[in-house]
Scaffold this motif. Structure first.
Motif, PDB file in Angstrom:
ATOM      1  N   UNK A  56       0.778  -1.241   0.000  1.00  0.00           N
ATOM      2  CA  UNK A  56       0.000   0.000   0.000  1.00  0.00           C
ATOM      3  C   UNK A  56       0.800   1.276   0.000  1.00  0.00           C
ATOM      4  N   UNK A  57       1.969   1.239   0.617  1.00  0.00           N
ATOM      5  CA  UNK A  57       2.760   2.462   0.672  1.00  0.00           C
ATOM      6  C   UNK A  57       3.187   2.938  -0.719  1.00  0.00           C
ATOM      7  N   UNK A  58       3.281   2.022  -1.666  1.00  0.00           N
ATOM      8  CA  UNK A  58       3.695   2.404  -3.022  1.00  0.00           C
ATOM      9  C   UNK A  58       2.668   3.351  -3.640  1.00  0.00           C
ATOM     10  N   UNK A  59       1.389   3.048  -3.476  1.00  0.00           N
ATOM     11  CA  UNK A  59       0.337   3.920  -4.017  1.00  0.00           C
ATOM     12  C   UNK A  59       0.309   5.232  -3.232  1.00  0.00           C
ATOM     13  N   UNK A  60       0.421   5.143  -1.932  1.00  0.00           N
ATOM     14  CA  UNK A  60       0.414   6.351  -1.096  1.00  0.00           C
ATOM     15  C   UNK A  60       1.578   7.270  -1.448  1.00  0.00           C
ATOM     16  N   UNK A  61       2.768   6.724  -1.574  1.00  0.00           N
ATOM     17  CA  UNK A  61       3.944   7.521  -1.911  1.00  0.00           C
ATOM     18  C   UNK A  61       3.827   8.135  -3.307  1.00  0.00           C
ATOM     19  N   UNK A  62       3.195   7.412  -4.213  1.00  0.00           N
ATOM     20  CA  UNK A  62       3.004   7.930  -5.570  1.00  0.00           C
ATOM     21  C   UNK A  62       2.100   9.150  -5.564  1.00  0.00           C
ATOM     22  N   UNK A  63       1.034   9.111  -4.786  1.00  0.00           N
ATOM     23  CA  UNK A  63       0.126  10.255  -4.695  1.00  0.00           C
ATOM     24  C   UNK A  63       0.828  11.430  -4.023  1.00  0.00           C
ATOM     25  N   UNK A  64       1.512  11.160  -2.934  1.00  0.00           N
ATOM     26  CA  UNK A  64       2.162  12.221  -2.164  1.00  0.00           C
ATOM     27  C   UNK A  64       3.259  12.908  -2.975  1.00  0.00           C
ATOM     28  N   UNK A  65       4.040  12.149  -3.719  1.00  0.00           N
ATOM     29  CA  UNK A  65       5.208  12.692  -4.423  1.00  0.00           C
ATOM     30  C   UNK A  65       4.950  13.109  -5.860  1.00  0.00           C
ATOM     31  N   UNK A  67       4.000  15.318  -8.892  1.00  0.00           N
ATOM     32  CA  UNK A  67       3.896  16.764  -9.083  1.00  0.00           C
ATOM     33  C   UNK A  67       2.444  17.212  -9.252  1.00  0.00           C
ATOM     34  N   UNK A  68       2.130  18.368  -8.718  1.00  0.00           N
ATOM     35  CA  UNK A  68       0.761  18.872  -8.697  1.00  0.00           C
ATOM     36  C   UNK A  68       0.123  19.089 -10.051  1.00  0.00           C
ATOM     37  N   UNK A  69       0.921  19.292 -11.099  1.00  0.00           N
ATOM     38  CA  UNK A  69       0.337  19.532 -12.423  1.00  0.00           C
ATOM     39  C   UNK A  69      -0.170  18.250 -13.090  1.00  0.00           C
ATOM     40  N   UNK A  70       0.206  17.092 -12.547  1.00  0.00           N
ATOM     41  CA  UNK A  70      -0.196  15.813 -13.133  1.00  0.00           C
ATOM     42  C   UNK A  70      -1.544  15.391 -12.561  1.00  0.00           C
ATOM     43  N   UNK A  71      -2.486  15.118 -13.442  1.00  0.00           N
ATOM     44  CA  UNK A  71      -3.799  14.628 -13.029  1.00  0.00           C
ATOM     45  C   UNK A  71      -3.685  13.157 -12.655  1.00  0.00           C
ATOM     46  N   UNK A  72      -4.306  12.780 -11.547  1.00  0.00           N
ATOM     47  CA  UNK A  72      -4.289  11.395 -11.098  1.00  0.00           C
ATOM     48  C   UNK A  72      -5.656  10.771 -11.285  1.00  0.00           C
ATOM     49  N   UNK A  73      -5.660   9.562 -11.820  1.00  0.00           N
ATOM     50  CA  UNK A  73      -6.879   8.772 -11.967  1.00  0.00           C
ATOM     51  C   UNK A  73      -6.634   7.469 -11.222  1.00  0.00           C
ATOM     52  N   UNK A  74      -7.465   7.184 -10.227  1.00  0.00           N
ATOM     53  CA  UNK A  74      -7.309   5.968  -9.423  1.00  0.00           C
ATOM     54  C   UNK A  74      -8.422   4.983  -9.789  1.00  0.00           C
ATOM     55  N   UNK A  90      -7.179  14.969  -2.984  1.00  0.00           N
ATOM     56  CA  UNK A  90      -7.277  16.412  -3.248  1.00  0.00           C
ATOM     57  C   UNK A  90      -6.506  17.222  -2.201  1.00  0.00           C
ATOM     58  N   UNK A  91      -6.553  16.772  -0.961  1.00  0.00           N
ATOM     59  CA  UNK A  91      -5.844  17.477   0.105  1.00  0.00           C
ATOM     60  C   UNK A  91      -4.327  17.350  -0.063  1.00  0.00           C
ATOM     61  N   UNK A  92      -3.854  16.141  -0.384  1.00  0.00           N
ATOM     62  CA  UNK A  92      -2.423  15.867  -0.494  1.00  0.00           C
ATOM     63  C   UNK A  92      -1.830  16.363  -1.809  1.00  0.00           C
ATOM     64  N   UNK A  93      -2.536  16.094  -2.907  1.00  0.00           N
ATOM     65  CA  UNK A  93      -1.985  16.321  -4.245  1.00  0.00           C
ATOM     66  C   UNK A  93      -2.563  17.548  -4.931  1.00  0.00           C
ATOM     67  N   UNK A  94      -3.755  17.921  -4.561  1.00  0.00           N
ATOM     68  CA  UNK A  94      -4.473  18.962  -5.293  1.00  0.00           C
ATOM     69  C   UNK A  94      -5.558  18.314  -6.144  1.00  0.00           C
ATOM     70  N   UNK A  95      -6.362  19.111  -6.745  1.00  0.00           N
ATOM     71  CA  UNK A  95      -7.476  18.586  -7.528  1.00  0.00           C
ATOM     72  C   UNK A  95      -6.975  17.664  -8.631  1.00  0.00           C
ATOM     73  N   UNK A  96      -7.589  16.495  -8.728  1.00  0.00           N
ATOM     74  CA  UNK A  96      -7.167  15.504  -9.723  1.00  0.00           C
ATOM     75  C   UNK A  96      -8.273  15.222 -10.709  1.00  0.00           C
TER      76      UNK A  96
END
Length: 96
Positions: A56-65, A67-74, A90-96
């Motif tokens: 699980x830490x791999x997914x968590x670290x990916x979200x945390x680290x 860059x904010x300009x990259x949109x994340x889709x989970x 949204x809190x950690x990374x910004x709006x995705x």
């Protein structure tokens, strides 16, 4: 890394992506930094593994680290707390 850095779409494991983020954030690899500047979105498959104590830490670290300009889709077919996770992302990374 053994992937085509110039490809319009790159598929890799979450572990490889996380390691790419660490190399870029440590300035260990300037090319990684340049590549990440061009990334528009990252799709994180099997996001329910976030709850796995071994991986699980791999997914968590990916979200945390990430860059904010990259949109994340989970993606996950079994995520029961999607709204909570979306709020955390949204809190950690910004709006995705």
């Amino acid at each position: 890394a053994s992937y085509n850095r110039n490809a319009p779409v790159t598929v890799m494991t979450t572990e490889v992506f996380r390691n790419m983020l660490y190399r870029a954030n440590s300035n260990e690899d300037r090319e990684e930094n340049e590549i990440l500047r061009e990334v528009f979105a990252v799709v994180l498959d099997e996001f329910h593994y976030l709850n796995d104590k071994n991986r699980g830490t791999v997914w968590e670290e990916s979200v945390i680290n990430c860059p904010g300009h990259i949109h994340l889709v989970a993606l996950s077919a079994t995520m029961v707390n999607a709204q909570d996770l979306a709020e955390w992302m949204n809190e950690i990374h910004g709006e995705t």
